[in-house]
Structures are given as structure tokens and as C-alpha cells.
Scaffold this active site. Structure first.
Site, PDB file in Angstrom:
ATOM      1  N   ASN A 144       4.556 -13.136   1.037  1.00 32.24           N
ATOM      2  CA  ASN A 144       5.624 -13.549   1.950  1.00 32.24           C
ATOM      3  C   ASN A 144       5.095 -14.198   3.235  1.00 32.24           C
ATOM      4  OD1 ASN A 144       4.683 -11.225   3.125  1.00 32.24           O
ATOM      5  ND2 ASN A 144       6.567 -10.064   2.894  1.00 32.24           N
ATOM      6  N   GLU A 161      -2.744  -2.594  15.727  1.00 30.55           N
ATOM      7  CA  GLU A 161      -3.080  -3.780  14.927  1.00 30.55           C
ATOM      8  C   GLU A 161      -3.816  -4.848  15.736  1.00 30.55           C
ATOM      9  OE1 GLU A 161       0.585  -5.006  13.071  1.00 30.55           O
ATOM     10  OE2 GLU A 161       0.624  -3.244  11.755  1.00 30.55           O
ATOM     11  N   TYR A 183      -3.539  -1.575   6.441  1.00 35.17           N
ATOM     12  CA  TYR A 183      -2.254  -1.147   5.872  1.00 35.17           C
ATOM     13  C   TYR A 183      -2.246   0.346   5.546  1.00 35.17           C
ATOM     14  CZ  TYR A 183       0.170  -5.691   5.361  1.00 35.17           C
ATOM     15  OH  TYR A 183       0.845  -6.869   5.583  1.00 35.17           O
ATOM     16  N   HIS A 197       2.783 -11.778   8.453  1.00 31.88           N
ATOM     17  CA  HIS A 197       2.918 -10.380   8.856  1.00 31.88           C
ATOM     18  C   HIS A 197       3.255 -10.310  10.327  1.00 31.88           C
ATOM     19  CE1 HIS A 197       1.894  -6.194   9.818  1.00 31.88           C
ATOM     20  NE2 HIS A 197       1.280  -6.707  10.865  1.00 31.88           N
ATOM     21  N   LYS A 239      -0.800 -14.892   6.018  1.00 32.41           N
ATOM     22  CA  LYS A 239      -1.394 -14.216   4.858  1.00 32.41           C
ATOM     23  C   LYS A 239      -2.095 -15.230   3.940  1.00 32.41           C
ATOM     24  CE  LYS A 239       1.925 -10.359   4.967  1.00 32.41           C
ATOM     25  NZ  LYS A 239       2.812  -9.482   4.149  1.00 32.41           N
TER      26      LYS A 239
HETATM   27  P1  ATP Z   1       4.507  -6.903   7.084  1.00 36.17           P
HETATM   28  O1  ATP Z   1       4.093  -5.486   7.420  1.00 36.17           O
HETATM   29  O2  ATP Z   1       3.540  -7.613   6.180  1.00 36.17           O
HETATM   30  O3  ATP Z   1       4.833  -7.688   8.319  1.00 36.17           O
HETATM   31  P2  ATP Z   1       7.143  -5.998   6.544  1.00 36.17           P
HETATM   32  O4  ATP Z   1       6.970  -5.159   7.765  1.00 36.17           O
HETATM   33  O5  ATP Z   1       8.320  -6.900   6.473  1.00 36.17           O
HETATM   34  O6  ATP Z   1       5.857  -6.875   6.287  1.00 36.17           O
HETATM   35  P3  ATP Z   1       6.425  -3.687   4.985  1.00 36.17           P
HETATM   36  O7  ATP Z   1       7.444  -2.743   4.492  1.00 36.17           O
HETATM   37  O8  ATP Z   1       5.591  -3.275   6.170  1.00 36.17           O
HETATM   38  O9  ATP Z   1       7.153  -5.086   5.269  1.00 36.17           O
HETATM   39  O10 ATP Z   1       5.482  -4.047   3.773  1.00 36.17           O
HETATM   40  C1  ATP Z   1       4.214  -4.642   3.998  1.00 36.17           C
HETATM   41  C2  ATP Z   1       3.997  -5.714   2.982  1.00 36.17           C
HETATM   42  O11 ATP Z   1       3.885  -5.126   1.696  1.00 36.17           O
HETATM   43  C3  ATP Z   1       5.143  -6.726   2.825  1.00 36.17           C
HETATM   44  O12 ATP Z   1       5.103  -7.762   3.770  1.00 36.17           O
HETATM   45  C4  ATP Z   1       4.884  -7.253   1.439  1.00 36.17           C
HETATM   46  O13 ATP Z   1       3.796  -8.201   1.447  1.00 36.17           O
HETATM   47  C5  ATP Z   1       4.436  -5.992   0.713  1.00 36.17           C
HETATM   48  N1  ATP Z   1       5.576  -5.294   0.095  1.00 36.17           N
HETATM   49  C6  ATP Z   1       6.559  -4.613   0.712  1.00 36.17           C
HETATM   50  N2  ATP Z   1       7.422  -4.088  -0.160  1.00 36.17           N
HETATM   51  C7  ATP Z   1       6.968  -4.448  -1.371  1.00 36.17           C
HETATM   52  C8  ATP Z   1       7.408  -4.228  -2.709  1.00 36.17           C
HETATM   53  N3  ATP Z   1       8.510  -3.511  -2.968  1.00 36.17           N
HETATM   54  N4  ATP Z   1       6.669  -4.757  -3.700  1.00 36.17           N
HETATM   55  C9  ATP Z   1       5.549  -5.469  -3.457  1.00 36.17           C
HETATM   56  N5  ATP Z   1       5.080  -5.710  -2.224  1.00 36.17           N
HETATM   57  C10 ATP Z   1       5.774  -5.218  -1.203  1.00 36.17           C
HETATM   58 MG    MG Z   2       5.257  -3.922   8.085  1.00 39.48          MG
END
Ligand code: ATP
Ligand code: MG
Length: 137
Positions: A112, A126, A49, A115, A9
Site C-alpha cells: 500500500n 519510529e 513492526y 507508511h 514502501k
Molecule cells: P502502516 O503502519 O504501514 O502505516 P496502517 O497503520 O494503515 O499502515 P497497520 O494496521 O499498522 O496499518 O498495518 C501495517 C501494515 O501491514 C499495513 O500498512 C499493510 O501493509 C499490512 N497489513 C495490514 N493489515 C493487513 C492484512 N489484513 N493483510 C495483509 N497485510 C496487512
Molecule cells: Mg500502522
């Protein structure tokens, strides 16, 4: 053999973590089948997304994801989806296990670093979103 989409990211790229993340991928014997550095438009980030469009963090997340360049990769291996997610750690770095990328480098629940696809269907969508057949080895 399974494939998954990995993204370093904008926070990971701007903080100089490309090499560190790729080192961990290679050490864990996941094969890189496609890779490029791109900067997404807002529309492209929203499309990527789309599953999260009703979530309260959608605006902020899509702004963040197009705020700078990202490295997108197709990774391949047995159980690649789960193996890459295990290497990433929990979404919230505070809950992420020791030795995971997010535990070691994330600074925020949103910023974080990486992804990973979460299921075979999302991995297919994706990887196809970013790479056509000619861009994959
Ligand atoms: P990713 O899809 O990026 O691999 P993930 O699958 O662990 O991460 P998701 O639930 O799909 O998590 O959320 C996508 C992304 O949205 C997260 O990686 C984070 O960057 C952001 N995100 C998720 N939850 C929150 C939250 N509560 N507040 C802010 N940002 C969030
Ligand atoms: Mg995710």
C-alpha cells in the site's frame, strides 16, 4: 509542531513513485526534516513492526518491507501525524478516500505504497528507530 515518520514502501520505490509522494508532501506543506534511502534487513523490519508480531500478516509484511529499498522521512508540521495519515488513506486501498495516495496507487492491502506513524508515542519510537540527532535538520 508535531513530527511523524513516513516511509515510501518497496512497492512505491520500485514503481517509481518517490517523486509523486514527495510532491504531495510538499504541496500539503509538511516539512521534510530528515530523509534517506535504505534497505532494511529482516531483523530491522521485524523490529520496526514489533507491535504487529502476533498478527497473521507479520511474516509476509516483514518480508515485503525488506524486499527492496524504502525511503524513510521525518515530516513536521502542525498535526503532522493525522495530516500525513489523511494523505495516505485507509490501510485497505479499497476503503481509502479519493485523492489519497493509497487510493490512487496501492495494489494490495499489504503493498500500500506508504507508511505513517499512528500516534505521538509511535512517532517518537519510529523516527528514533531510523534517524539520530545528526541526521535531522
Ligand atoms: P502502516 O503502519 O504501514 O502505516 P496502517 O497503520 O494503515 O499502515 P497497520 O494496521 O499498522 O496499518 O498495518 C501495517 C501494515 O501491514 C499495513 O500498512 C499493510 O501493509 C499490512 N497489513 C495490514 N493489515 C493487513 C492484512 N489484513 N493483510 C495483509 N497485510 C496487512
Ligand atoms: Mg500502522
Amino acid at each position: 509542531m508535531e513530527q511523524t515518520l513516513a516511509i515510501i514502501k518497496p512497492d512505491g520505490v520500485s514503481r517509481g513513485l518517490i517523486g509523486e509522494v514527495i510532491l504531495r508532501i510538499e504541496r500539503n506543506k509538511l516539512k521534510i526534516k530528515a530523509m534517506k534511502l535504505i534497505q532494511m534487513s529482516k531483523t530491522q523490519a521485524q523490529g520496526f513492526y514489533a507491535v504487529h508480531r502476533e498478527r497473521p500478516f507479520f511474516q509476509s509484511l516483514t518480508d515485503f518491507m525488506c524486499s527492496g529499498p524504502v525511503v524513510v522521512m521525518v515530516l513536521e508540521g502542525e498535526n503532522a501525524i493525522k495530516r500525513w495519515r489523511d494523505m495516505m488513506g485507509a490501510t485497505n486501498y479499497k476503503d481509502a478516500a479519493e485523492g489519497t495516495i493509497r487510493r490512487d496507487f496501492a495494489t494490495d492491502i499489504e503493498k500500500n505504497v506508504v507508511h505513517g506513524s499512528d500516534a505521538p508515542e509511535t512517532a517518537a519510537f519510529e523516527t528514533g528507530y531510523f534517524f539520530n540527532a545528526l541526521e535531522r535538520v
